[in-house]
Design a protein around this motif. Structure first.
Motif, PDB file in Angstrom:
ATOM      1  N   HIS A   1       0.808  -1.077  -0.037  1.00  0.00           N
ATOM      2  CA  HIS A   1      -0.179   0.117  -0.060  1.00  0.00           C
ATOM      3  C   HIS A   1       0.797   1.182   0.024  1.00  0.00           C
ATOM      4  O   HIS A   1       2.047   1.057  -0.017  1.00  0.00           O
ATOM      5  CB  HIS A   1      -0.858  -0.139   1.037  1.00  0.00           C
ATOM      6  CG  HIS A   1      -2.129  -1.138   1.240  1.00  0.00           C
ATOM      7  ND1 HIS A   1      -3.259  -0.845   0.857  1.00  0.00           N
ATOM      8  CD2 HIS A   1      -1.827  -2.394   1.426  1.00  0.00           C
ATOM      9  CE1 HIS A   1      -4.005  -2.035   0.829  1.00  0.00           C
ATOM     10  NE2 HIS A   1      -3.161  -3.094   1.129  1.00  0.00           N
ATOM     11  N   ALA A   2       0.485   2.353  -0.141  1.00  0.00           N
ATOM     12  CA  ALA A   2       0.979   3.581  -0.271  1.00  0.00           C
ATOM     13  C   ALA A   2       1.614   4.048   1.118  1.00  0.00           C
ATOM     14  O   ALA A   2       2.433   4.966   1.163  1.00  0.00           O
ATOM     15  CB  ALA A   2       0.310   4.702  -0.883  1.00  0.00           C
ATOM     16  N   GLY A   3       1.135   3.431   2.182  1.00  0.00           N
ATOM     17  CA  GLY A   3       1.902   3.697   3.401  1.00  0.00           C
ATOM     18  C   GLY A   3       0.982   4.243   4.460  1.00  0.00           C
ATOM     19  O   GLY A   3      -0.143   4.408   3.983  1.00  0.00           O
ATOM     20  N   HIS A   4       1.501   4.425   5.756  1.00  0.00           N
ATOM     21  CA  HIS A   4       0.676   5.012   6.745  1.00  0.00           C
ATOM     22  C   HIS A   4       1.450   6.067   7.200  1.00  0.00           C
ATOM     23  O   HIS A   4       2.666   6.153   7.349  1.00  0.00           O
ATOM     24  CB  HIS A   4       0.260   4.051   7.827  1.00  0.00           C
ATOM     25  CG  HIS A   4      -1.048   3.386   7.605  1.00  0.00           C
ATOM     26  ND1 HIS A   4      -1.540   2.778   6.616  1.00  0.00           N
ATOM     27  CD2 HIS A   4      -2.149   3.335   8.557  1.00  0.00           C
ATOM     28  CE1 HIS A   4      -2.728   2.308   6.637  1.00  0.00           C
ATOM     29  NE2 HIS A   4      -3.020   2.727   7.937  1.00  0.00           N
ATOM     30  N   ALA A   5       0.903   7.167   7.892  1.00  0.00           N
ATOM     31  CA  ALA A   5       1.462   8.272   8.770  1.00  0.00           C
ATOM     32  C   ALA A   5       0.714   8.534   9.864  1.00  0.00           C
ATOM     33  O   ALA A   5      -0.523   8.177  10.064  1.00  0.00           O
ATOM     34  CB  ALA A   5       1.411   9.400   7.853  1.00  0.00           C
ATOM     35  N   VAL A   6       1.355   8.927  11.033  1.00  0.00           N
ATOM     36  CA  VAL A   6       0.881   9.606  12.237  1.00  0.00           C
ATOM     37  C   VAL A   6       1.509  11.035  12.588  1.00  0.00           C
ATOM     38  O   VAL A   6       2.595  11.146  12.176  1.00  0.00           O
ATOM     39  CB  VAL A   6       0.953   8.344  13.436  1.00  0.00           C
ATOM     40  CG1 VAL A   6       0.082   7.206  12.891  1.00  0.00           C
ATOM     41  CG2 VAL A   6       2.490   8.476  13.637  1.00  0.00           C
ATOM     42  N   ALA A   7       0.497  11.683  13.155  1.00  0.00           N
ATOM     43  CA  ALA A   7       1.224  12.690  13.870  1.00  0.00           C
ATOM     44  C   ALA A   7       0.760  13.056  15.225  1.00  0.00           C
ATOM     45  O   ALA A   7      -0.205  12.380  15.803  1.00  0.00           O
ATOM     46  CB  ALA A   7       0.420  14.259  13.179  1.00  0.00           C
ATOM     47  N   LEU A   8       1.704  13.141  16.283  1.00  0.00           N
ATOM     48  CA  LEU A   8       1.442  13.098  17.649  1.00  0.00           C
ATOM     49  C   LEU A   8       2.337  14.487  18.372  1.00  0.00           C
ATOM     50  O   LEU A   8       3.367  14.926  17.764  1.00  0.00           O
ATOM     51  CB  LEU A   8       1.697  11.903  18.240  1.00  0.00           C
ATOM     52  CG  LEU A   8       3.133  11.443  18.160  1.00  0.00           C
ATOM     53  CD1 LEU A   8       4.264  11.974  19.328  1.00  0.00           C
ATOM     54  CD2 LEU A   8       3.350   9.858  18.280  1.00  0.00           C
TER      55      LEU A   8
END
Length: 344
Positions: free
Chosen positions: A111-118
């Motif tokens: 898949h194109a990937g995952h991202a998170v912000a914290l």
């Protein structure tokens, strides 16, 4: 914490159109740079390019294998971090949840990937990670990851903002999620291009060469099929994925070197944070001392022991000694095989 899978939601709003335009403007130079730039220069330019689309204070781009003890790092490129950043992270990487969070359940390979912000202040981070962020003046983190299964090989990118800066917005997370899979592909493409460029330089050489890219610990990341075949011929019990132990023991971070035996000649040099390793059949000069080579060449050309001795001004017994050494090192047993080996 903001978390998004790859890709914009269905429905073309003006916000989504602006996001799509940003992705397009970022990807076009990304793949163009991958074609021509050396590995280290490409990775630095990637981080500089990202800064035009996402505001950040410092950044870290890494490739690793995910293990129960944390990411096992293969390569690393930082921008505006403290000099001890990666070394300090190595001490607490088992407590770093960001790559697993960004990759999503099961790694989402393909898949194109995952991202998170914290926000470090509010996220449930383990104490060692909180200490690291405090020491490195990191308050907000935007992390994207692409993980290939089943090897659990990951490309991960973290963008940092210092205390007093605003948090990352939903648009930043979505842009990261859209881009990280392409970044992983571009990194792979850049490394393959470097191997192809090396082959193009040496294709016209008298001695054909094969090549591989390995990390500083000798773990092979990319390799020609002929490179692997030569290693297996030189070390019949070797099966990878790390380079053979005699070679790994010679590796020193950031430096080149060479190693030769009767079956193979290997040389290596830094290529970004990795090592470019070349393999070719050994030349006699790689294996023999200068006097042994001179004696072997004269004897192989048809001269007798005594004729070689007179030519070089040494005793016939010394000629025989040098020939015994040459026969052993070249793994030959008669004069004809010696001559053939010297002619290569």
């Amino acid at each position: 914490m903001i978390q998004h899978p790859a890709g914009p939601a269905v429905g073309e709003t003006s916000r989504e159109l602006r996001l799509a335009a940003s992705v397009s403007r970022l990807l076009l130079p990304l793949y163009r740079l991958a074609l021509h730039e050396p590995i280290g220069a490409f990775e630095r330019q990637v981080l500089g390019l990202l800064r035009e689309f996402i505001d950040f204070d410092s950044a870290w781009l890494g490739c690793s294998t995910l293990t129960p003890g944390g990411p096992s790092l293969h390569s690393s490129q930082t921008l505006d971090t403290a000099p001890d950043f990666v070394a300090e992270w190595e001490q607490c990487k088992a407590d770093d949840p960001l790559v697993a969070l960004a990759a999503g359940p099961g790694g989402h390979a393909g898949h194109a990937g995952h991202a998170v912000a914290l926000c470090v202040r509010h996220a449930p981070l383990p104490a060692p990670m909180r200490i690291l962020c405090a020491r490195q003046r990191i308050r907000h983190v935007l992390c994207g990851a692409q993980v290939a299964l089943p090897a659990r090989r990951a490309t991960h990118l973290s963008l940092y903002r210092a205390p007093g800066r605003r948090p990352y917005a939903e648009r930043d997370v979505r842009l990261m999620a859209c881009v990280i899979g392409h970044l992983d592909a571009a990194l792979d493409h850049n490394r393959q291009c470097r191997l192809r460029a090396m082959r193009a330089v040496h294709d016209t050489a008298a001695v054909p060469q094969a090549a591989a890219l390995a990390d500083a610990w000798g773990r092979i990341l990319h390799a020609d099929a002929s490179f692997l075949a030569q290693l297996q011929q030189a070390w019949p019990g070797w099966h990878g994925p790390a380079l053979p132990e005699p070679l790994r023991l010679r590796l020193q971070p950031g430096t080149g070197g060479h190693l030769a035996n009767a079956r193979i000649r290997l040389s290596w040099e830094p290529e970004g944070d990795l090592l470019l390793v070349r393999a070719s059949p050994p030349a006699p000069g790689d294996l023999l001392a200068p006097r042994e080579l001179a004696v072997a060449r004269l004897f192989g050309s048809g001269l007798s022991h005594k004729e070689v001795a007179r030519r070089l001004g040494i005793a016939p017994t010394t000629v025989r000694h040098h020939l015994r050494q040459a026969y052993a090192k070249l793994e030959v047993s008669d004069k004809g095989a010696l001559a053939s080996r010297l002619l290569g």
